[in-house]
Design a protein around this motif. Structure first.
Motif, PDB file in Angstrom:
ATOM      1  N   ALA A  26     -15.606  39.865  75.849  1.00  0.00           N
ATOM      2  CA  ALA A  26     -14.304  39.228  76.047  1.00  0.00           C
ATOM      3  C   ALA A  26     -14.324  38.491  77.379  1.00  0.00           C
ATOM      4  O   ALA A  26     -14.887  39.001  78.354  1.00  0.00           O
ATOM      5  N   PRO A  27     -13.749  37.309  77.449  1.00  0.00           N
ATOM      6  CA  PRO A  27     -13.754  36.565  78.705  1.00  0.00           C
ATOM      7  C   PRO A  27     -12.837  37.214  79.741  1.00  0.00           C
ATOM      8  O   PRO A  27     -11.768  37.730  79.401  1.00  0.00           O
ATOM      9  N   THR A  28     -13.258  37.164  80.983  1.00  0.00           N
ATOM     10  CA  THR A  28     -12.441  37.676  82.093  1.00  0.00           C
ATOM     11  C   THR A  28     -11.984  36.559  83.012  1.00  0.00           C
ATOM     12  O   THR A  28     -11.003  36.723  83.742  1.00  0.00           O
ATOM     13  N   ALA A  29     -12.697  35.437  83.006  1.00  0.00           N
ATOM     14  CA  ALA A  29     -12.323  34.301  83.852  1.00  0.00           C
ATOM     15  C   ALA A  29     -13.046  33.067  83.346  1.00  0.00           C
ATOM     16  O   ALA A  29     -14.137  33.152  82.763  1.00  0.00           O
ATOM     17  N   ILE A  30     -12.434  31.911  83.580  1.00  0.00           N
ATOM     18  CA  ILE A  30     -13.035  30.621  83.210  1.00  0.00           C
ATOM     19  C   ILE A  30     -13.016  29.727  84.434  1.00  0.00           C
ATOM     20  O   ILE A  30     -12.014  29.636  85.141  1.00  0.00           O
ATOM     21  N   THR A  31     -14.139  29.087  84.682  1.00  0.00           N
ATOM     22  CA  THR A  31     -14.251  28.128  85.779  1.00  0.00           C
ATOM     23  C   THR A  31     -14.497  26.749  85.182  1.00  0.00           C
ATOM     24  O   THR A  31     -14.706  26.618  83.968  1.00  0.00           O
ATOM     25  N   PRO A  32     -14.507  25.688  85.994  1.00  0.00           N
ATOM     26  CA  PRO A  32     -14.756  24.356  85.432  1.00  0.00           C
ATOM     27  C   PRO A  32     -16.098  24.202  84.730  1.00  0.00           C
ATOM     28  O   PRO A  32     -16.270  23.293  83.919  1.00  0.00           O
ATOM     29  N   GLU A  33     -17.065  25.085  84.997  1.00  0.00           N
ATOM     30  CA  GLU A  33     -18.397  24.913  84.413  1.00  0.00           C
ATOM     31  C   GLU A  33     -18.902  26.103  83.627  1.00  0.00           C
ATOM     32  O   GLU A  33     -19.985  26.026  83.020  1.00  0.00           O
ATOM     33  N   GLY A  87      -8.122  30.697  84.897  1.00  0.00           N
ATOM     34  CA  GLY A  87      -8.775  29.531  84.321  1.00  0.00           C
ATOM     35  C   GLY A  87      -8.313  29.176  82.933  1.00  0.00           C
ATOM     36  O   GLY A  87      -8.758  28.169  82.362  1.00  0.00           O
ATOM     37  N   GLU A  88      -7.400  29.958  82.366  1.00  0.00           N
ATOM     38  CA  GLU A  88      -6.946  29.696  80.991  1.00  0.00           C
ATOM     39  C   GLU A  88      -6.244  28.348  80.858  1.00  0.00           C
ATOM     40  O   GLU A  88      -6.243  27.753  79.784  1.00  0.00           O
ATOM     41  N   ASP A  89      -5.679  27.853  81.940  1.00  0.00           N
ATOM     42  CA  ASP A  89      -4.945  26.592  81.889  1.00  0.00           C
ATOM     43  C   ASP A  89      -5.732  25.404  82.454  1.00  0.00           C
ATOM     44  O   ASP A  89      -5.151  24.344  82.711  1.00  0.00           O
ATOM     45  N   LEU A  90      -7.030  25.568  82.651  1.00  0.00           N
ATOM     46  CA  LEU A  90      -7.845  24.435  83.120  1.00  0.00           C
ATOM     47  C   LEU A  90      -7.879  23.326  82.063  1.00  0.00           C
ATOM     48  O   LEU A  90      -7.735  23.596  80.865  1.00  0.00           O
ATOM     49  N   PRO A  91      -8.086  22.081  82.481  1.00  0.00           N
ATOM     50  CA  PRO A  91      -8.031  20.955  81.532  1.00  0.00           C
ATOM     51  C   PRO A  91      -9.030  21.029  80.389  1.00  0.00           C
ATOM     52  O   PRO A  91      -8.773  20.491  79.311  1.00  0.00           O
ATOM     53  N   HIS A  92     -10.192  21.665  80.603  1.00  0.00           N
ATOM     54  CA  HIS A  92     -11.209  21.701  79.552  1.00  0.00           C
ATOM     55  C   HIS A  92     -11.053  22.918  78.637  1.00  0.00           C
ATOM     56  O   HIS A  92     -11.900  23.168  77.773  1.00  0.00           O
ATOM     57  N   VAL A  93      -9.963  23.662  78.797  1.00  0.00           N
ATOM     58  CA  VAL A  93      -9.697  24.845  77.982  1.00  0.00           C
ATOM     59  C   VAL A  93      -8.544  24.535  77.024  1.00  0.00           C
ATOM     60  O   VAL A  93      -7.535  23.962  77.426  1.00  0.00           O
ATOM     61  N   SER A  94      -8.700  24.915  75.761  1.00  0.00           N
ATOM     62  CA  SER A  94      -7.650  24.648  74.785  1.00  0.00           C
ATOM     63  C   SER A  94      -7.519  25.812  73.818  1.00  0.00           C
ATOM     64  O   SER A  94      -8.508  26.476  73.487  1.00  0.00           O
TER      65      SER A  94
END
Length: 368
Positions: A247-254, A165-172
């Motif tokens: 520490a984050p392990t994963a990112i989802t759209p929400e 999820g590091e490259d999702l659009p809402h992640v910068s």
């Protein structure tokens, strides 16, 4: 590199020194070389002050104006305060215009070759062939030079986490225009100055802010002194959420999943987020150093150099500014501590001291 037929050495543009990088110290060095009568070329892969240009709008420098002024030109701010990103970029443009510096922007160095290793010796004492490429697929150019100064900075790319999820659009990895985050849930990952400043600004703007930090508490040596009491108060009053030792392990759209660093086996914590700012630091790209044989030393992989002359282990190649530090984990090299590099390089190249009024001011204590 797809250069096609190589130009003979006699057809290349020749100069004494090539400066690579047009940040503050690269610009200051260009002024000093011009004053010393040195023939030079100056290139940058992007626009002048590129790293500063991606600071968030309105960001204030830590250093006071007189400490980041260059080339003897005063930096005057509108409110007699520390300079903002916008004020400093305007100042750099003004210095370049004032001295009419011929900087070849959007021309990236893609190769540096040493002359004399099985090749024809360079004319006029040239020791290097520097190959550049214009932006947007432009053609390559080749120059001969006796000296090369790498003032390329130390923050070329974000330090990635390598999680889903590091490259999702809402992640910068960059804090851009704060307006984009109005009334959104924002999770900030990081605990140094950029993360704390972003959290405070976004809270004031009207965002719902939370911070995930690997540490237990913020390090006073890494946070602007005027921000530390405010972030502590906002967290204490629960105006800003705080997840220490996570520490984050994963990112989802929400949402984002945070693991507890001190609690093995405990389920990950899910934190809702409409936007995620991974403000975990930046790394230096050592490609140019490695390609020409500059030795990288220490855990920060800093280019090996003589601190008296700024010359690296490759004779004729110098480093200046934050480029000298490698990837900094604890910042020790800043604009304000790098002015001295200019005088050292001018002395090494010309054998002469810089003129009166061009030496770096000496302060009793470093500010940054």
């Amino acid at each position: 590199m797809g250069m096609g037929r190589a130009l003979p050495l006699s057809c290349m543009e020749t100069t004494d020194t090539i400066i690579v990088g047009a940040g503050p110290i690269g610009i200051e060095l260009a002024v000093a070389l011009r004053r010393a009568g040195v023939d030079y070329l100056h290139v940058d892969a992007a626009q002048i002050g590129h790293t500063i240009s991606w600071y968030a709008p309105g960001t204030h420098f830590f250093s006071s104006p007189e400490r980041i002024a260059i080339a003897g030109v005063p930096l005057v701010t509108a409110n007699q305060d520390k300079a903002t990103r916008e004020e400093y970029l305007a100042y750099l443009r003004m210095v370049v215009a004032q001295f009419d510096l011929p900087i070849r922007t959007y021309e990236a160095v893609v190769g540096i070759e040493r002359i004399g290793e099985g090749r024809e010796e360079g004319a006029e004492g040239a020791r290097f062939i520097v190959t550049t490429r214009r932006a947007a697929g432009g053609r390559e150019r080749r120059y001969r030079a006796r000296n090369v100064v790498l003032a390329i900075g130390d923050m070329h790319r974000p330090r990635r986490l390598g999680i889903p999820g590091e490259d999702l659009p809402h992640v910068s990895h960059y804090f851009g225009d704060p307006h984009e985050y109005f009334r959104r849930r924002v999770l900030i990952v990081g605990g140094k100055n950029s993360a704390v400043e972003a959290a405070i600004r976004l809270f004031r703007l009207g965002a719902d802010v939370a911070i995930s930090y690997r540490g237990e508490r913020f390090d006073p040596e890494r946070i602007k002194y005027w921000l530390l009491p405010e972030i502590a108060w906002l967290i204490e009053k629960k105006r800003i959420g705080f997840y220490p030792r996570t520490a984050p392990t994963a990112i989802t759209p929400e949402s984002a999943m945070l693991r507890h660093l001190d609690r093995e086996g405990e389920p990950a914590l899910e934190v809702g987020a409409d936007a995620v700012l991974l403000l975990t630091g930046y790394e230096q790209d050592p490609t140019l150093f490695e390609s020409v044989g500059i030795e990288l030393v220490g855990p920060e992989r800093a280019p090996k150099h003589d601190h008296v002359t700024m010359e690296t282990n490759v004779p004729g190649i110098y480093v200046a500014g934050t480029a000298t530090a490698g990837t900094q984990t604890r910042f020790k090299v800043f604009i304000e501590t790098s002015h001295v590099h200019v005088a050292r390089i001018v002395r090494a190249i010309t054998g002469k001291e810089m003129g009166e009024g061009l030496e770096t001011p000496r302060y009793a204590e470093p500010e940054s």
